[in-house]
Design a protein around this motif. Structure first.
Motif, PDB file in Angstrom:
ATOM      1  N   ALA A   1      77.204 132.606  74.504  1.00  0.00           N
ATOM      2  CA  ALA A   1      77.748 131.286  74.213  1.00  0.00           C
ATOM      3  C   ALA A   1      79.266 131.236  74.401  1.00  0.00           C
ATOM      4  N   PHE A   2      79.961 132.303  74.030  1.00  0.00           N
ATOM      5  CA  PHE A   2      81.422 132.264  74.068  1.00  0.00           C
ATOM      6  C   PHE A   2      82.043 133.056  75.204  1.00  0.00           C
ATOM      7  N   LEU A   3      81.342 134.045  75.723  1.00  0.00           N
ATOM      8  CA  LEU A   3      81.955 134.909  76.725  1.00  0.00           C
ATOM      9  C   LEU A   3      81.232 134.932  78.064  1.00  0.00           C
ATOM     10  N   GLU A   4      80.021 134.440  78.112  1.00  0.00           N
ATOM     11  CA  GLU A   4      79.183 134.591  79.297  1.00  0.00           C
ATOM     12  C   GLU A   4      79.641 133.764  80.477  1.00  0.00           C
ATOM     13  N   PHE A   5      80.453 132.786  80.270  1.00  0.00           N
ATOM     14  CA  PHE A   5      80.792 131.893  81.358  1.00  0.00           C
ATOM     15  C   PHE A   5      81.845 132.480  82.284  1.00  0.00           C
ATOM     16  N   GLY A   6      81.822 133.763  82.542  1.00  0.00           N
ATOM     17  CA  GLY A   6      82.656 134.492  83.490  1.00  0.00           C
ATOM     18  C   GLY A   6      81.899 135.755  83.869  1.00  0.00           C
ATOM     19  N   SER A   7      82.531 136.751  84.491  1.00  0.00           N
ATOM     20  CA  SER A   7      81.825 138.023  84.829  1.00  0.00           C
ATOM     21  C   SER A   7      81.516 138.766  83.565  1.00  0.00           C
TER      22      SER A   7
ATOM     23  N   ILE B   1      76.521 125.442  88.583  1.00  0.00           N
ATOM     24  CA  ILE B   1      75.575 124.580  87.861  1.00  0.00           C
ATOM     25  C   ILE B   1      74.282 125.335  87.578  1.00  0.00           C
ATOM     26  N   ILE B   2      73.784 126.084  88.565  1.00  0.00           N
ATOM     27  CA  ILE B   2      72.559 126.859  88.369  1.00  0.00           C
ATOM     28  C   ILE B   2      72.766 127.910  87.283  1.00  0.00           C
ATOM     29  N   ILE B   3      73.892 128.596  87.317  1.00  0.00           N
ATOM     30  CA  ILE B   3      74.182 129.609  86.293  1.00  0.00           C
ATOM     31  C   ILE B   3      74.290 128.956  84.924  1.00  0.00           C
ATOM     32  N   LEU B   4      74.915 127.805  84.834  1.00  0.00           N
ATOM     33  CA  LEU B   4      75.022 127.100  83.558  1.00  0.00           C
ATOM     34  C   LEU B   4      73.646 126.729  83.020  1.00  0.00           C
ATOM     35  N   ILE B   5      72.768 126.222  83.871  1.00  0.00           N
ATOM     36  CA  ILE B   5      71.410 125.850  83.443  1.00  0.00           C
ATOM     37  C   ILE B   5      70.657 127.077  82.941  1.00  0.00           C
ATOM     38  N   PHE B   6      70.722 128.186  83.687  1.00  0.00           N
ATOM     39  CA  PHE B   6      70.013 129.397  83.265  1.00  0.00           C
ATOM     40  C   PHE B   6      70.608 129.989  81.997  1.00  0.00           C
ATOM     41  N   THR B   7      71.911 129.891  81.832  1.00  0.00           N
ATOM     42  CA  THR B   7      72.539 130.378  80.608  1.00  0.00           C
ATOM     43  C   THR B   7      72.092 129.545  79.414  1.00  0.00           C
ATOM     44  N   ILE B   8      72.014 128.249  79.577  1.00  0.00           N
ATOM     45  CA  ILE B   8      71.539 127.385  78.490  1.00  0.00           C
ATOM     46  C   ILE B   8      70.079 127.692  78.172  1.00  0.00           C
ATOM     47  N   LEU B   9      69.255 127.904  79.201  1.00  0.00           N
ATOM     48  CA  LEU B   9      67.863 128.302  78.985  1.00  0.00           C
ATOM     49  C   LEU B   9      67.784 129.608  78.206  1.00  0.00           C
ATOM     50  N   SER B  10      68.638 130.547  78.547  1.00  0.00           N
ATOM     51  CA  SER B  10      68.703 131.823  77.843  1.00  0.00           C
ATOM     52  C   SER B  10      69.101 131.634  76.381  1.00  0.00           C
ATOM     53  N   LEU B  11      70.091 130.794  76.136  1.00  0.00           N
ATOM     54  CA  LEU B  11      70.528 130.533  74.765  1.00  0.00           C
ATOM     55  C   LEU B  11      69.406 129.901  73.942  1.00  0.00           C
ATOM     56  N   ILE B  12      68.651 128.996  74.544  1.00  0.00           N
ATOM     57  CA  ILE B  12      67.520 128.379  73.849  1.00  0.00           C
ATOM     58  C   ILE B  12      66.475 129.437  73.506  1.00  0.00           C
TER      59      ILE B  12
ATOM     60  N   ILE C   1      74.741 135.694  94.136  1.00  0.00           N
ATOM     61  CA  ILE C   1      73.859 134.711  93.509  1.00  0.00           C
ATOM     62  C   ILE C   1      72.811 135.410  92.657  1.00  0.00           C
ATOM     63  N   ILE C   2      72.180 136.451  93.194  1.00  0.00           N
ATOM     64  CA  ILE C   2      71.152 137.186  92.450  1.00  0.00           C
ATOM     65  C   ILE C   2      71.729 137.797  91.178  1.00  0.00           C
ATOM     66  N   VAL C   3      72.880 138.449  91.284  1.00  0.00           N
ATOM     67  CA  VAL C   3      73.512 139.080  90.117  1.00  0.00           C
ATOM     68  C   VAL C   3      73.845 138.038  89.054  1.00  0.00           C
ATOM     69  N   SER C   4      74.388 136.931  89.461  1.00  0.00           N
ATOM     70  CA  SER C   4      74.749 135.875  88.512  1.00  0.00           C
ATOM     71  C   SER C   4      73.526 135.310  87.809  1.00  0.00           C
TER      72      SER C   4
END
Length: 131
Positions: free
Chosen positions: A58-64, A12-23, A82-85
């Motif tokens: 958006a399309f590939l980040e949701f994994g390593s 969930i934390i990674i998803l939130i930060f990824t969405i923040l990054s996309l914005i 956690i830090i790397v993610s």
């Protein structure tokens, strides 16, 4: 061993930060579209970088996504994981801070909001006020 609830919180934390990054990446692109002065050759390169990173995240980040995260996947979940993610999820924020938080872009936004035209003298932008 890691419990499933700890893994869910991390996801969930990674998803939130990824969405923040996309914005942030979207805002960078909009900024470059708004101000013609930013669309120099390096500016166009930045726009291409932002578009590529946006779609990759958006399309590939949701994994390593990077080498360190791939290496980390072979290790048990740890603080390092956690830090790397989180660092990978915040890529767009780093680029936003690097390219948008500067005096030049601040002056351009201020002129857009205050309706003061910006005139370019040499390599420097200045606000012009009408008497």
């Amino acid at each position: 061993m890691v419990s499933s609830s700890e893994m869910s919180v991390l996801q969930i934390i990674i998803l939130i930060f990824t969405i923040l990054s996309l914005i942030c990446l979207f805002l960078i692109f909009i900024t470059y579209c708004l101000f013609e002065q930013l669309r120099t050759l390096p500016g166009k390169n930045n726009m291409c970088l932002v578009i590529a990173l946006f779609f990759a995240m958006a399309f590939l980040e949701f994994g390593s996504s990077w080498v360190i995260q791939i290496v980390d996947s072979f290790l048990p979940l740890s603080f390092f994981s956690i830090i790397v993610s989180l660092l990978n999820a915040l890529q767009g924020v780093y680029i936003f801070v690097a390219y948008i938080f500067n005096k030049r872009v601040f002056i351009l936004y201020r002129s857009l909001i205050c309706y003061k035209p910006v005139v370019k003298f040499g390599s420097e932008s200045r606000n012009v006020t009408k008497n």
